[in-house]
Design a protein around this motif. Structure first.
Motif, short mmCIF file in Angstrom:
data_model
loop_
_atom_site.label_atom_id
_atom_site.label_comp_id
_atom_site.label_asym_id
_atom_site.label_seq_id
_atom_site.Cartn_x
_atom_site.Cartn_y
_atom_site.Cartn_z
N GLU A 61 0.83 -1.21 0.00
CA GLU A 61 0.00 0.00 0.00
C GLU A 61 0.87 1.26 0.00
N LYS A 62 1.90 1.24 0.83
CA LYS A 62 2.78 2.40 0.92
C LYS A 62 3.56 2.58 -0.39
N ALA B 183 2.58 1.72 -3.39
CA ALA B 183 1.67 2.24 -4.41
C ALA B 183 1.42 3.73 -4.19
N ARG B 184 1.28 4.14 -2.94
CA ARG B 184 1.06 5.56 -2.65
C ARG B 184 2.28 6.40 -3.03
#
Length: 109
Positions: free
Chosen positions: A37-38, A40-41
């Motif tokens: 998630e990190k 991708a962000r």
């Protein structure tokens, strides 16, 4: 000269250092060390830096133009200084339209 090995004091050990294992405390850098998630962000932020800030500025400027348009519309409806209020009202509507267009453009990326 004889063949130089990476371990000899006169030989170049640059390529050999790249293949040697590092100390046990260092972690590999890159995608493997970050949660998905990190990662991708961070990739999204690198592709479009300050996107959230730009969207915030568009909303604030659009709200300012909307308030200004409301004030000048009230002046037009009251019939006070119509010659000065009409161009100002058109300008404020233009600001609102520009901010809506920029916000939608930012949203489509």
């Amino acid at each position: 000269m004889a063949d130089q090995t990476p371990d000899s004091p006169t030989g170049s050990s640059r390529s050999a250092d790249a293949t040697r294992p590092r100390s046990g405390n260092s972690k590999p850098r890159g995608k493997q060390s970050l949660p998905p998630e990190k990662y991708a962000r961070l990739r999204a932020e690198a592709a479009a830096p300050y996107k959230g800030l730009r969207k915030f500025v568009y909303v604030v400027c659009g709200a300012s133009g909307g308030i200004g348009a409301f004030v000048f519309l009230a002046q037009l409806l009251a019939g006070r200084e119509v010659g000065a209020a009409l161009p100002n009202f058109a300008l404020q509507l233009g600001v609102v339209a520009l901010m809506v267009w920029l916000f939608r453009l930012e949203k489509s990326d």
